[in-house]
Design a protein around this motif. Structure first.
Motif, PDB file in Angstrom:
ATOM      1  N   PHE A  28       0.746  -1.253   0.021  1.00  0.00           N
ATOM      2  CA  PHE A  28      -0.084  -0.081   0.052  1.00  0.00           C
ATOM      3  C   PHE A  28       0.799   1.257  -0.015  1.00  0.00           C
ATOM      4  O   PHE A  28       0.311   2.368  -0.387  1.00  0.00           O
ATOM      5  CB  PHE A  28      -0.981  -0.022   1.298  1.00  0.00           C
ATOM      6  CG  PHE A  28      -2.284  -0.689   0.861  1.00  0.00           C
ATOM      7  CD1 PHE A  28      -3.423  -0.108   1.305  1.00  0.00           C
ATOM      8  CD2 PHE A  28      -2.292  -2.264   0.610  1.00  0.00           C
ATOM      9  CE1 PHE A  28      -4.748  -0.837   0.988  1.00  0.00           C
ATOM     10  CE2 PHE A  28      -3.487  -2.772   0.152  1.00  0.00           C
ATOM     11  CZ  PHE A  28      -4.726  -2.026   0.692  1.00  0.00           C
ATOM     12  N   GLU A  29       2.223   1.359   0.340  1.00  0.00           N
ATOM     13  CA  GLU A  29       2.866   2.385   0.521  1.00  0.00           C
ATOM     14  C   GLU A  29       2.782   3.180  -0.541  1.00  0.00           C
ATOM     15  O   GLU A  29       2.979   4.363  -1.020  1.00  0.00           O
ATOM     16  CB  GLU A  29       4.254   2.212   1.115  1.00  0.00           C
ATOM     17  CG  GLU A  29       5.012   3.380   1.445  1.00  0.00           C
ATOM     18  CD  GLU A  29       6.224   3.204   2.149  1.00  0.00           C
ATOM     19  OE1 GLU A  29       6.863   4.130   2.653  1.00  0.00           O
ATOM     20  OE2 GLU A  29       6.723   2.051   2.197  1.00  0.00           O
ATOM     21  N   SER A  30       2.788   2.341  -1.798  1.00  0.00           N
ATOM     22  CA  SER A  30       2.930   3.005  -3.380  1.00  0.00           C
ATOM     23  C   SER A  30       1.853   3.599  -3.677  1.00  0.00           C
ATOM     24  O   SER A  30       1.816   4.407  -4.573  1.00  0.00           O
ATOM     25  CB  SER A  30       3.497   2.084  -4.320  1.00  0.00           C
ATOM     26  OG  SER A  30       2.519   0.801  -4.252  1.00  0.00           O
ATOM     27  N   LEU A  31       0.750   3.125  -2.859  1.00  0.00           N
ATOM     28  CA  LEU A  31      -0.799   3.889  -3.253  1.00  0.00           C
ATOM     29  C   LEU A  31      -1.102   5.210  -2.630  1.00  0.00           C
ATOM     30  O   LEU A  31      -1.935   5.944  -2.911  1.00  0.00           O
ATOM     31  CB  LEU A  31      -1.724   2.870  -3.004  1.00  0.00           C
ATOM     32  CG  LEU A  31      -1.475   1.509  -3.737  1.00  0.00           C
ATOM     33  CD1 LEU A  31      -2.740   0.713  -3.423  1.00  0.00           C
ATOM     34  CD2 LEU A  31      -1.696   1.694  -5.178  1.00  0.00           C
ATOM     35  N   ILE A  32      -0.294   5.526  -1.599  1.00  0.00           N
ATOM     36  CA  ILE A  32      -0.610   6.704  -0.558  1.00  0.00           C
ATOM     37  C   ILE A  32      -0.060   7.860  -1.197  1.00  0.00           C
ATOM     38  O   ILE A  32       1.128   7.942  -1.624  1.00  0.00           O
ATOM     39  CB  ILE A  32      -0.367   6.135   0.870  1.00  0.00           C
ATOM     40  CG1 ILE A  32       0.896   5.979   1.190  1.00  0.00           C
ATOM     41  CG2 ILE A  32      -1.351   5.134   1.389  1.00  0.00           C
ATOM     42  CD1 ILE A  32       1.342   5.911   2.722  1.00  0.00           C
ATOM     43  N   PRO A  33      -0.849   8.847  -0.868  1.00  0.00           N
ATOM     44  CA  PRO A  33      -0.245  10.369  -1.136  1.00  0.00           C
ATOM     45  C   PRO A  33       0.875  10.599   0.019  1.00  0.00           C
ATOM     46  O   PRO A  33       0.337  10.995   0.880  1.00  0.00           O
ATOM     47  CB  PRO A  33      -1.409  11.038  -1.144  1.00  0.00           C
ATOM     48  CG  PRO A  33      -2.515  10.522  -0.077  1.00  0.00           C
ATOM     49  CD  PRO A  33      -2.384   9.066  -0.315  1.00  0.00           C
ATOM     50  N   GLN A  34       2.093  10.709  -0.619  1.00  0.00           N
ATOM     51  CA  GLN A  34       3.250  11.109   0.478  1.00  0.00           C
ATOM     52  C   GLN A  34       3.063  12.299   0.888  1.00  0.00           C
ATOM     53  O   GLN A  34       3.609  12.757   2.030  1.00  0.00           O
ATOM     54  CB  GLN A  34       4.549  10.956  -0.472  1.00  0.00           C
ATOM     55  CG  GLN A  34       4.692   9.829  -1.164  1.00  0.00           C
ATOM     56  CD  GLN A  34       4.691   8.510  -0.170  1.00  0.00           C
ATOM     57  OE1 GLN A  34       5.439   8.419   0.962  1.00  0.00           O
ATOM     58  NE2 GLN A  34       4.243   7.215  -0.468  1.00  0.00           N
ATOM     59  N   ASP A  35       2.392  13.364   0.394  1.00  0.00           N
ATOM     60  CA  ASP A  35       2.256  14.611   0.971  1.00  0.00           C
ATOM     61  C   ASP A  35       1.196  14.626   1.964  1.00  0.00           C
ATOM     62  O   ASP A  35       1.347  15.510   2.930  1.00  0.00           O
ATOM     63  CB  ASP A  35       1.660  15.581  -0.100  1.00  0.00           C
ATOM     64  CG  ASP A  35       0.473  15.447  -0.872  1.00  0.00           C
ATOM     65  OD1 ASP A  35       0.183  14.201  -1.066  1.00  0.00           O
ATOM     66  OD2 ASP A  35      -0.231  16.144  -1.330  1.00  0.00           O
ATOM     67  N   LYS A  36       0.404  13.595   2.204  1.00  0.00           N
ATOM     68  CA  LYS A  36      -0.659  13.571   3.303  1.00  0.00           C
ATOM     69  C   LYS A  36      -0.546  12.730   4.172  1.00  0.00           C
ATOM     70  O   LYS A  36      -0.858  12.846   5.375  1.00  0.00           O
ATOM     71  CB  LYS A  36      -2.130  13.440   2.570  1.00  0.00           C
ATOM     72  CG  LYS A  36      -2.368  14.282   1.399  1.00  0.00           C
ATOM     73  CD  LYS A  36      -3.792  14.617   1.594  1.00  0.00           C
ATOM     74  CE  LYS A  36      -4.153  15.426   0.351  1.00  0.00           C
ATOM     75  NZ  LYS A  36      -3.647  16.794   0.069  1.00  0.00           N
ATOM     76  N   ILE A  37       0.409  11.589   3.933  1.00  0.00           N
ATOM     77  CA  ILE A  37       0.496  10.481   4.940  1.00  0.00           C
ATOM     78  C   ILE A  37       1.811  10.473   5.260  1.00  0.00           C
ATOM     79  O   ILE A  37       2.600  10.203   4.236  1.00  0.00           O
ATOM     80  CB  ILE A  37      -0.151   9.296   4.185  1.00  0.00           C
ATOM     81  CG1 ILE A  37      -1.775   9.306   4.324  1.00  0.00           C
ATOM     82  CG2 ILE A  37       0.220   7.842   5.149  1.00  0.00           C
ATOM     83  CD1 ILE A  37      -2.449   8.034   3.780  1.00  0.00           C
ATOM     84  N   LYS A  38       2.167  10.345   6.443  1.00  0.00           N
ATOM     85  CA  LYS A  38       3.636  10.272   6.877  1.00  0.00           C
ATOM     86  C   LYS A  38       3.997   9.032   7.715  1.00  0.00           C
ATOM     87  O   LYS A  38       2.930   8.494   8.335  1.00  0.00           O
ATOM     88  CB  LYS A  38       4.125  11.625   7.632  1.00  0.00           C
ATOM     89  CG  LYS A  38       3.739  12.810   7.256  1.00  0.00           C
ATOM     90  CD  LYS A  38       4.702  13.055   5.831  1.00  0.00           C
ATOM     91  CE  LYS A  38       4.399  14.684   5.298  1.00  0.00           C
ATOM     92  NZ  LYS A  38       4.543  14.690   3.934  1.00  0.00           N
ATOM     93  N   ASN A  39       5.286   8.865   8.114  1.00  0.00           N
ATOM     94  CA  ASN A  39       5.652   7.709   9.056  1.00  0.00           C
ATOM     95  C   ASN A  39       4.981   6.133   8.707  1.00  0.00           C
ATOM     96  O   ASN A  39       4.457   5.620   9.735  1.00  0.00           O
ATOM     97  CB  ASN A  39       5.258   8.083  10.590  1.00  0.00           C
ATOM     98  CG  ASN A  39       5.905   9.454  10.838  1.00  0.00           C
ATOM     99  OD1 ASN A  39       7.170   9.471  10.244  1.00  0.00           O
ATOM    100  ND2 ASN A  39       5.357  10.154  11.474  1.00  0.00           N
ATOM    101  N   TRP A  40       4.739   5.850   7.528  1.00  0.00           N
ATOM    102  CA  TRP A  40       4.182   4.485   6.923  1.00  0.00           C
ATOM    103  C   TRP A  40       5.093   3.356   7.600  1.00  0.00           C
ATOM    104  O   TRP A  40       6.141   3.219   7.539  1.00  0.00           O
ATOM    105  CB  TRP A  40       4.082   4.550   5.653  1.00  0.00           C
ATOM    106  CG  TRP A  40       3.511   3.133   5.097  1.00  0.00           C
ATOM    107  CD1 TRP A  40       4.177   2.011   4.803  1.00  0.00           C
ATOM    108  CD2 TRP A  40       1.975   2.855   4.926  1.00  0.00           C
ATOM    109  NE1 TRP A  40       3.397   1.237   4.421  1.00  0.00           N
ATOM    110  CE2 TRP A  40       1.936   1.605   4.655  1.00  0.00           C
ATOM    111  CE3 TRP A  40       0.739   3.632   5.192  1.00  0.00           C
ATOM    112  CZ2 TRP A  40       0.941   1.044   4.047  1.00  0.00           C
ATOM    113  CZ3 TRP A  40      -0.271   2.916   5.102  1.00  0.00           C
ATOM    114  CH2 TRP A  40      -0.401   1.595   4.602  1.00  0.00           C
ATOM    115  N   GLN A  41       4.526   2.582   8.243  1.00  0.00           N
ATOM    116  CA  GLN A  41       4.973   1.282   8.855  1.00  0.00           C
ATOM    117  C   GLN A  41       4.075   0.155   8.318  1.00  0.00           C
ATOM    118  O   GLN A  41       2.594   0.349   9.028  1.00  0.00           O
ATOM    119  CB  GLN A  41       5.037   1.335  10.231  1.00  0.00           C
ATOM    120  CG  GLN A  41       6.141   2.374  10.530  1.00  0.00           C
ATOM    121  CD  GLN A  41       6.329   2.444  12.285  1.00  0.00           C
ATOM    122  OE1 GLN A  41       5.502   1.647  12.970  1.00  0.00           O
ATOM    123  NE2 GLN A  41       7.095   3.362  12.829  1.00  0.00           N
ATOM    124  N   SER A  42       4.526  -1.124   7.871  1.00  0.00           N
ATOM    125  CA  SER A  42       3.511  -2.152   7.706  1.00  0.00           C
ATOM    126  C   SER A  42       3.903  -3.421   7.827  1.00  0.00           C
ATOM    127  O   SER A  42       5.192  -3.564   7.884  1.00  0.00           O
ATOM    128  CB  SER A  42       2.971  -1.980   6.275  1.00  0.00           C
ATOM    129  OG  SER A  42       4.042  -1.993   5.294  1.00  0.00           O
TER     130      SER A  42
END
Length: 135
Positions: A28-42
């Protein structure tokens, strides 16, 4: 419970490939808008992230039905509880339709504040899945 639905999106892939992709949060990290979502961990079954203006959130996969549905729920501290599910229906070879639905436990004030944003998020995520080229 308040229900929000995306538009039905067309994906030029088999339901099996899409199902495999949406069944693993590491994709999913490749799908999320990097400007709105931060600190992605999965991991495969869970994810945690921060949303600008909202705070920390998390999701976990709670149910999978092979090649038809993946259901997600909130995990950890979130502003409100909700369920998200993605439904798949293959109509022809390499032609699958997807629909995203959120059912959220919102009071009337929260519904007014976030309703438009939730609908926009569903369509944005649906478009991202439909247009993703790395299946």
């Amino acid at each position: 419970m308040t229900k929000f639905e995306s538009e039905i999106k067309k994906v030029s892939q088999s339901d099996e490939k899409i199902f495999k992709f949406i069944s693993d949060f590491n994709n999913f990290e490749s799908l999320i808008p990097q400007d709105k979502i931060k600190n992605w961990q999965s991991t495969e079954d869970t994810c945690k992230f921060s949303v600008d203006g909202i705070g920390d959130a998390g999701l976990r996969i709670v149910e999978k039905q092979a090649s038809t549905t993946v259901k997600y729920s909130t995990d950890g501290k979130v502003p409100f509880n909700f369920f998200l599910w993605i439904q798949l229906k293959q109509v022809a070879e390499n032609d699958t339709r997807i629909k995203l639905t959120i059912k959220a436990d919102l009071n009337p004030m929260m519904k007014m504040m976030v309703g438009k944003h939730v609908k926009k998020f569903l369509n944005m995520l649906g478009d991202a899945i439909a247009n993703y080229g790395g299946y």
